[in-house]
Design a protein around this motif. Sequence first.
Motif, short mmCIF file in Angstrom:
data_model
loop_
_atom_site.label_atom_id
_atom_site.label_comp_id
_atom_site.label_asym_id
_atom_site.label_seq_id
_atom_site.Cartn_x
_atom_site.Cartn_y
_atom_site.Cartn_z
N PRO A 181 0.81 -1.23 0.00
CA PRO A 181 0.00 0.00 0.00
C PRO A 181 0.84 1.28 0.00
O PRO A 181 0.28 2.37 0.04
N PHE A 182 2.16 1.13 -0.07
CA PHE A 182 3.04 2.29 -0.02
C PHE A 182 3.62 2.59 -1.40
O PHE A 182 3.76 1.70 -2.24
N ARG A 183 3.95 3.85 -1.59
CA ARG A 183 4.51 4.28 -2.87
C ARG A 183 6.03 4.31 -2.77
O ARG A 183 6.64 5.33 -2.48
N PHE A 184 6.64 3.15 -3.02
CA PHE A 184 8.09 3.05 -2.99
C PHE A 184 8.68 3.64 -4.26
O PHE A 184 8.11 3.53 -5.35
N SER A 185 9.84 4.28 -4.12
CA SER A 185 10.60 4.78 -5.26
C SER A 185 11.89 3.97 -5.35
O SER A 185 12.70 3.98 -4.43
N VAL A 186 12.05 3.24 -6.47
CA VAL A 186 13.21 2.35 -6.64
C VAL A 186 14.20 3.01 -7.60
O VAL A 186 13.85 3.37 -8.72
N VAL A 187 15.45 3.17 -7.13
CA VAL A 187 16.53 3.73 -7.96
C VAL A 187 17.49 2.58 -8.27
O VAL A 187 18.28 2.18 -7.40
N PRO A 188 17.44 2.02 -9.48
CA PRO A 188 18.30 0.86 -9.78
C PRO A 188 19.73 1.26 -10.14
O PRO A 188 19.96 2.32 -10.72
N THR A 216 31.86 -9.44 -10.51
CA THR A 216 30.86 -9.18 -9.46
C THR A 216 31.36 -8.13 -8.48
O THR A 216 30.67 -7.14 -8.19
N GLU A 217 32.57 -8.34 -7.97
CA GLU A 217 33.09 -7.43 -6.94
C GLU A 217 33.15 -5.98 -7.43
O GLU A 217 32.60 -5.07 -6.80
N SER A 218 33.81 -5.76 -8.56
CA SER A 218 34.02 -4.38 -9.04
C SER A 218 32.71 -3.72 -9.44
O SER A 218 32.48 -2.53 -9.14
N SER A 219 31.80 -4.45 -10.09
CA SER A 219 30.56 -3.83 -10.55
C SER A 219 29.61 -3.52 -9.40
O SER A 219 28.94 -2.49 -9.39
N VAL A 220 29.57 -4.39 -8.39
CA VAL A 220 28.71 -4.13 -7.23
C VAL A 220 29.25 -2.94 -6.42
O VAL A 220 28.48 -2.09 -5.97
N ILE A 221 30.56 -2.87 -6.25
CA ILE A 221 31.15 -1.73 -5.53
C ILE A 221 30.87 -0.43 -6.28
O ILE A 221 30.53 0.60 -5.67
N ALA A 222 30.99 -0.45 -7.62
CA ALA A 222 30.71 0.75 -8.42
C ALA A 222 29.24 1.17 -8.27
O ALA A 222 28.93 2.37 -8.13
N ALA A 223 28.33 0.19 -8.27
CA ALA A 223 26.91 0.50 -8.10
C ALA A 223 26.64 1.06 -6.71
O ALA A 223 25.84 2.00 -6.54
N LEU A 224 27.34 0.51 -5.72
CA LEU A 224 27.18 0.99 -4.33
C LEU A 224 27.63 2.44 -4.21
O LEU A 224 26.95 3.27 -3.58
N GLU A 225 28.75 2.77 -4.83
CA GLU A 225 29.26 4.15 -4.79
C GLU A 225 28.30 5.10 -5.49
O GLU A 225 28.09 6.24 -5.06
N SER A 226 27.70 4.63 -6.58
CA SER A 226 26.74 5.47 -7.32
C SER A 226 25.52 5.79 -6.46
O SER A 226 25.04 6.93 -6.43
N LEU A 227 25.01 4.80 -5.74
CA LEU A 227 23.80 5.01 -4.94
C LEU A 227 24.08 5.84 -3.69
O LEU A 227 23.24 6.64 -3.27
N THR A 228 25.24 5.64 -3.07
CA THR A 228 25.54 6.41 -1.85
C THR A 228 25.72 7.89 -2.15
O THR A 228 25.63 8.72 -1.24
N ALA A 229 25.96 8.22 -3.41
CA ALA A 229 26.09 9.64 -3.78
C ALA A 229 24.73 10.32 -3.91
O ALA A 229 24.67 11.54 -4.04
N ASN A 230 23.66 9.54 -3.88
CA ASN A 230 22.30 10.09 -4.00
C ASN A 230 21.76 10.38 -2.60
O ASN A 230 21.51 9.47 -1.82
N PRO A 231 21.54 11.67 -2.25
CA PRO A 231 21.10 11.99 -0.88
C PRO A 231 19.66 11.58 -0.58
O PRO A 231 19.24 11.61 0.57
N GLU A 232 18.91 11.18 -1.61
CA GLU A 232 17.50 10.82 -1.40
C GLU A 232 17.34 9.36 -0.95
O GLU A 232 16.27 8.98 -0.46
N ILE A 233 18.38 8.54 -1.13
CA ILE A 233 18.27 7.11 -0.85
C ILE A 233 18.14 6.86 0.65
O ILE A 233 18.91 7.37 1.45
N ASP A 234 17.12 6.06 1.04
CA ASP A 234 16.92 5.68 2.44
C ASP A 234 17.65 4.39 2.79
O ASP A 234 18.26 4.29 3.85
N VAL A 235 17.55 3.39 1.91
CA VAL A 235 18.23 2.10 2.11
C VAL A 235 18.74 1.62 0.76
O VAL A 235 18.25 2.02 -0.29
N ILE A 236 19.73 0.71 0.80
CA ILE A 236 20.25 0.08 -0.42
C ILE A 236 20.05 -1.42 -0.29
O ILE A 236 20.41 -2.01 0.74
#
Length: 437
Positions: free
Chosen positions: A177-184, A194-214
């Motif tokens: 019932p909630f309006r989730f916003s997903v940032v892929p 796997t290691e390098s691409s996941v770390i790169a994705a993690l760095e990309s998301l942590t730079a977004n101040p709107e993200i609540d959880v990853i």
Amino acid sequence: MEQPIRTYSVLQYMTSISNKLKGTPPVWVHGVITQIAEKQKIVYMSIADFAEGDVKPIATIALSCFAGQFAALRQKTENAPTPFTIKEQLKVCLLIQADVYIPFGKLQAKVLDIDPVYTLGELAITKAAILKKLAIEGLLEKNKSIPLPPMPLCVGLITGEGTAAYKDFTTRLAASPFRFSVVPAYAKMQGNDTESSVIAALESLTANPEIDVICIVRGGGSKTDLNYFDSEALCRAVANCHIPVFTGIGHEIDKSLLDEVASVSCITPTDCAKRLVERATEGWNRLEQCALDVVNCAKEKLAEEKSYLTSLGTQLQRGVITRLHRENALHIQICTSLKKDISFIVKTEFERLDRNEEGLRQGSRKILDLEKSKFDLTETRVKAVDPQTIIARGYTLTLDSNGNFVRNARQLKEGDVLKTKFSDGSVESRVTGVHSN
């Protein structure tokens, strides 16, 4: 006569060495895989020994294996009690047969078998060592210590693009019932990248101040892919992330090191989404309860204030009535006093006017008499100094030809005509000389 030295061709020499090596029995050799290159029918590998703390090998051996034989070895490792994939940087124990590749003159042993037990033991030791190191540095609890948002509606998602994991995760959130916003942030979820691409994705998301959880999610598949999530670098990146990280790697029994350092570890992508919905539901329920508490508190407070205001109003009404009575009595008293004072003042003023009127009548006569006396005195004084009066006493007045009084001799000169007045007439004379005293 000396015997001629026997010589061999390169081919003869290398063939001889090859024949000698074929007589050497196979042996088990362990080392770290430094290279794997799969060609058409042959897989080329190399394993090496390393000194502790050094990345430069101290000994290396080249290996080869027919593609069919390598596929059998890979199936053997993937069917082990704890499956794993043959890959670079993996410690292995291989049964090899010494051989030489004649065209290049290169020692290139053939791989005959692999000992999964050895590798599993090494993997367990490595995993335990990494886990111990992370624990000593306090990284196992670091991401868990970050407070979870009460309603984590903006979700950063790390997964493979177009995968079932992405669909399962987003479908479960969309059904809530909630309006989730997903940032892929898409990444490779298996293989050496796997290691390098996941770390790169993690760095990309942590730079977004709107993200609540990853959330890092991966669907079901080969259990050997779990090994890629035991990476120390990946674990450190998640542990040091300033945003809470959820994992849903897709294995219900086994647990990767990444699950150990994450804030919340879930068994599947769907379970990961479910936990988010549960957290949002808890937050919503707390919000509703807070709102209800505010309403109840407001009602109680309003009732208390209403009672207080009613009591205050009654007191105010009584106070106003009492004050009005007091002020009315005071007003009457002031009016009575004012009437008396006005009557007294009017009477006093009338009396003062009467006195002033009488004083004006009597005083004006006195003033006139006084002024008449002053006038008479002045008149007497004026007459006393009148020239006629003075002449009548025997004095004379001397005038010059212009009719001006002659007061001293300095005004005259010889030849001037003078007129001297007496009481009974006047005479004219001419100055024949002027003499000073």
